[in-house]
Design a protein around this motif. Structure first.
Motif, PDB file in Angstrom:
ATOM      1  N   LYS A  48       0.854  -1.185   0.000  1.00  0.00           N
ATOM      2  CA  LYS A  48       0.000   0.000   0.000  1.00  0.00           C
ATOM      3  C   LYS A  48       0.900   1.248   0.000  1.00  0.00           C
ATOM      4  O   LYS A  48       1.695   1.445   0.937  1.00  0.00           O
ATOM      5  CB  LYS A  48      -0.904   0.001   1.224  1.00  0.00           C
ATOM      6  N   TYR A  69      -3.285  10.845  -1.846  1.00  0.00           N
ATOM      7  CA  TYR A  69      -3.513   9.703  -2.758  1.00  0.00           C
ATOM      8  C   TYR A  69      -3.001   8.400  -2.101  1.00  0.00           C
ATOM      9  O   TYR A  69      -1.906   8.399  -1.518  1.00  0.00           O
ATOM     10  CB  TYR A  69      -2.788   9.945  -4.087  1.00  0.00           C
ATOM     11  N   LYS A  70      -3.823   7.342  -2.186  1.00  0.00           N
ATOM     12  CA  LYS A  70      -3.396   6.001  -1.760  1.00  0.00           C
ATOM     13  C   LYS A  70      -3.413   5.063  -2.979  1.00  0.00           C
ATOM     14  O   LYS A  70      -4.369   5.066  -3.744  1.00  0.00           O
ATOM     15  CB  LYS A  70      -4.335   5.434  -0.687  1.00  0.00           C
ATOM     16  N   TYR A  71      -2.361   4.193  -3.082  1.00  0.00           N
ATOM     17  CA  TYR A  71      -2.256   3.268  -4.221  1.00  0.00           C
ATOM     18  C   TYR A  71      -1.864   1.880  -3.687  1.00  0.00           C
ATOM     19  O   TYR A  71      -0.765   1.700  -3.154  1.00  0.00           O
ATOM     20  CB  TYR A  71      -1.203   3.774  -5.217  1.00  0.00           C
ATOM     21  N   TYR A  73      -0.906  -1.814  -4.409  1.00  0.00           N
ATOM     22  CA  TYR A  73      -0.295  -2.506  -5.549  1.00  0.00           C
ATOM     23  C   TYR A  73      -0.075  -3.994  -5.218  1.00  0.00           C
ATOM     24  O   TYR A  73       0.524  -4.337  -4.187  1.00  0.00           O
ATOM     25  CB  TYR A  73       1.037  -1.861  -5.913  1.00  0.00           C
TER      26      TYR A  73
END
Length: 675
Positions: A48, A69-71, A73
């Motif tokens: 994360k 922003y959170k991503y 993966y």
């Protein structure tokens, strides 16, 4: 990623931003951007990611850190490894439900992975199939395959899918081999030409085809003279490396057409139809027999001679040798030897000695041809062996009388032989002549006792012992008179029989004299010849034990009728007639004269007993053990010697009989007296 521009509270305006990009949700950084756009770099690991910024105004004042922003993966496929299961060939088209363990997603735990979303399923006949037949959710980890429509192997393959769309390698959970069709037949069907070879040799046929593909496991094999023969026994099944080959046994039961038939069985256990792979027309005749058939004369020689026989015939292969039987069974077929060839050496045999005893011995042979086919057994030689002498007897005149009134007598000859038979006889050593059951003979001249002898000879040359009989010739009555005969004493009586030419009621006087003193009669009895023949009874119970001569006087003629004996009694009731239950005979007895004391006793019940002999002073002299029976005289013998083997002294001895526990049964006495 672009975020909204931050406002400035006092009016100097936003100059730029500090930017943090990483896996720490509270991460900070001094990295500076003049605008509000951040280019995210390529990610190297799953997890994360957080984009955090804080605004900087122209006056240098910094705002608070803000998550813009959170991503999350996940670039790793789920971990999905299963053990393949196989169902090896079955006739059931409907597989059972199959379940599996849940796949794992990510390498560092659920927080760093998207998690398993579900499963892709393939069911078909492609061992590498990846066409999705069905999709399952994460929770539904099982599959019930539909029935097989073809006989090919079917495969159940599963692929795990995570929430990020990553997929695992396809895994084969089940290989299901379905076969419901029996195998076909072999394409081989060969017919050979007519042959006289009983060996068909090793025969190999083309493998049968299998209907569904499980493969041929083996064959049932039937070799017979039946065109539709079948053999479904366990012994007829073969599934080794050479399962489609067979070597038929040698044909021994005669000519005809033989068939090799097979039935294929696949790995499912399904059996096909019987089919003929070889037709074998076999026509031949077994070897013939020898024309020799000889029988020897009877002989007493135990070692038979070497014997040769004529050769047997065979077409077309010829004779390869002979099986040999030698023994006393006229139908014997147990081969003791095999002699190869058909030359003179192979057609001769030296039999062993006749160890089994007298009788007929048979040399039997069986020809074997070059194919190994045997012919019939035949007897080529019979050897008649007899080593036992004949037996027989001789009786002079009918009824075996003691006296003869004529020198012409009739010999009654009785003879027997177990094997070769009596053929010759020799009377009084006058020479051998053919045997006869009766023969007239003239006795040698003169009155008195006459002895006649005979020996018998059988066909093998064995000679019997000499057999004799005696008769007393009394020629005084050849021209008239009386012939007397007498019986042995029986219960104190003797019976005197006569044949007389004297007038009826002629007086006769019988006189009995001891042989040791024939001048002094001890018994005289008068009687009457009441007929031309008859019997007189003479009471001799008063006579003492001895040998006596009996005379008869008729009209002044004295006839020596014969000799008889009065035997000593075999039992004396105790010593001196005391009535004791143990007694001895003779009493007294004399060991020096070769006598033994016969000690007799009675018991009330069967059992082991001990017999003791004590002297007058109470010292034990001798003892023995004996198993006695009730209701009879039980007898033991004492030779007069003590336990040390020395002769006991003259005197009176005490007899004591005890049972096996030492309890006295009875007592008695005996006397030993040597001169």
């Amino acid at each position: 990623f672009t975020w909204e521009t931050a406002p400035d509270g006092r009016g100097s305006g936003v100059a730029g931003y500090h930017v943090y990009w990483g896996l720490n949700p509270n991460g900070v950084s001094t990295d500076y951007l003049e605008n509000n756009t951040f280019v995210i770099p390529e990610l190297a690991e799953d997890g994360k990611y957080y984009l955090r910024v804080r605004a900087i105004d122209i006056a240098g004042n910094a705002g608070n850190w803000t998550l813009v922003y959170k991503y999350w993966y996940d670039g790793s496929a789920p971990l999905f490894v299963v053990e393949q299961r196989s169902v090896l060939w079955t006739a059931n088209p409907d597989p059972a439900m199959v379940s599996w363990d849940e796949a794992l997603d990510g390498s560092i735990g659920e927080s760093a992975s998207s998690g398993v979303a579900g499963y892709n399923i393939y069911w078909g006949d492609d061992p590498s199939g990846n066409t999705i037949t069905l999709q399952r959710s994460k929770e539904n980890k099982q599959y019930d395959p539909p029935p097989c429509l073809t006989g090919d192997p079917h495969y159940l393959r599963v692929q795990a899918v995570d929430n990020a769309g990553n997929v695992s390698e396809w895994q084969t959970l089940l290989m299901y081999q379905y076969d419901n069709l029996p195998p076909g037949i072999s394409a081989t069907n060969i017919t050979v030409g007519e042959t006289n070879n009983p060996y068909a040799g090793v025969f190999t046929w083309a493998e049968a085809s299998d209907g569904r593909g499980s493969g041929i496991n083996g064959y049932y094999v039937c070799w017979s003279s039946q065109p539709d023969g079948e053999d479904n026994s366990e012994a007829a099944y073969q599934n080794d490396l050479h399962k489609n080959s067979y070597e038929p046994p040698m044909i021994t039961s005669g000519g005809g057409t033989y068939y090799l038939r097979v039935k294929a069985v696949d790995n499912m256990g399904l059996a096909g139809a019987w089919s003929t792979v070889l037709t074998y027309p076999y026509y031949f005749t077994t070897p013939g027999i020898s024309a020799t058939n000889e029988i020897s004369d009877w002989t007493k020689e135990a070692d038979p001679p070497y014997f040769e026989w004529q050769d047997a015939t065979d077409k077309p292969s010829g004779i390869s040798g002979y099986n040999i039987y030698w023994g006393q069974d006229s139908d014997g077929t147990t081969a003791l030897a095999y002699q190869a060839g058909n030359d003179q050496a192979a057609r001769g045999y030296d039999p062993p000695s006749c160890a089994a005893g007298d009788g007929l011995y048979y040399l039997r042979v069986q020809a074997v041809d070059d194919y190994g086919a045997p012919g019939e057994w035949s007897t080529v030689y019979a050897y008649r062996y007899d080593s036992a002498a004949p037996t027989g007897s001789l009786i002079i005149n009918a009824g075996n009388p003691e006296y003869a009134s004529s020198d012409n007598v009739v010999l009654y000859l009785n003879y027997t032989d177990a094997h070769s038979g009596v053929t010759l006889m020799n009377i009084n050593d006058l020479g051998w002549e053919a045997v006869a059951p009766a023969k007239e003979l003239t006795l040698s001249a003169g009155d008195g006792e006459k002895t006649v002898s005979v020996r018998y000879q059988d066909a093998a040359g064995n000679i019997s012992p000499e057999y004799t009989d005696n008769i007393i010739l009394n020629s005084a009555i050849l021209s008239g008179g009386t012939l007397f005969t007498l019986s042995e004493p029986d219960n104190g009586r003797i019976i005197i029989s006569w044949i007389s030419t004297a007038p009826l009621n002629t007086p006769v006087t019988f006189s009995v004299m001891p042989l040791a003193n024939t001048a002094n009669p001890v018994l005289v009895s008068d009687n009457i010849l009441s007929a031309s023949s008859g019997d007189s009874v003479l009471d001799v119970s008063s006579l003492a034990p001895d040998n006596y001569e009996l005379h008869g006087e008729v009209d002044g003629a004295v006839y020596i009728i014969g000799v008889f004996s009065i035997a000593k009694p075999q039992r004396v009731s105790g010593s001196g007639g005391t009535g004791e239950q143990v007694w001895s005979y003779p009493n007294p007895f004399s060991p020096d004269n070769g006598q033994e004391a016969k000690i007799a006793y009675l018991v009330k019940a069967d059992g082991w007993t001990r017999v003791y002999v004590y002297d007058a002073r109470g010292r034990r002299v001798w003892q023995t053990e004996n198993y006695a029976r009730a209701g009879q005289d039980n007898i033991v013998l004492w030779d007069g010697r003590n336990n040390q083997g020395r002769l006991a002294a003259n005197g009176l001895y005490i007899l004591i009989v005890t049972d096996e526990k030492g309890r006295i049964i009875t007592k008695g006495r005996l006397a030993l007296y040597d001169e």
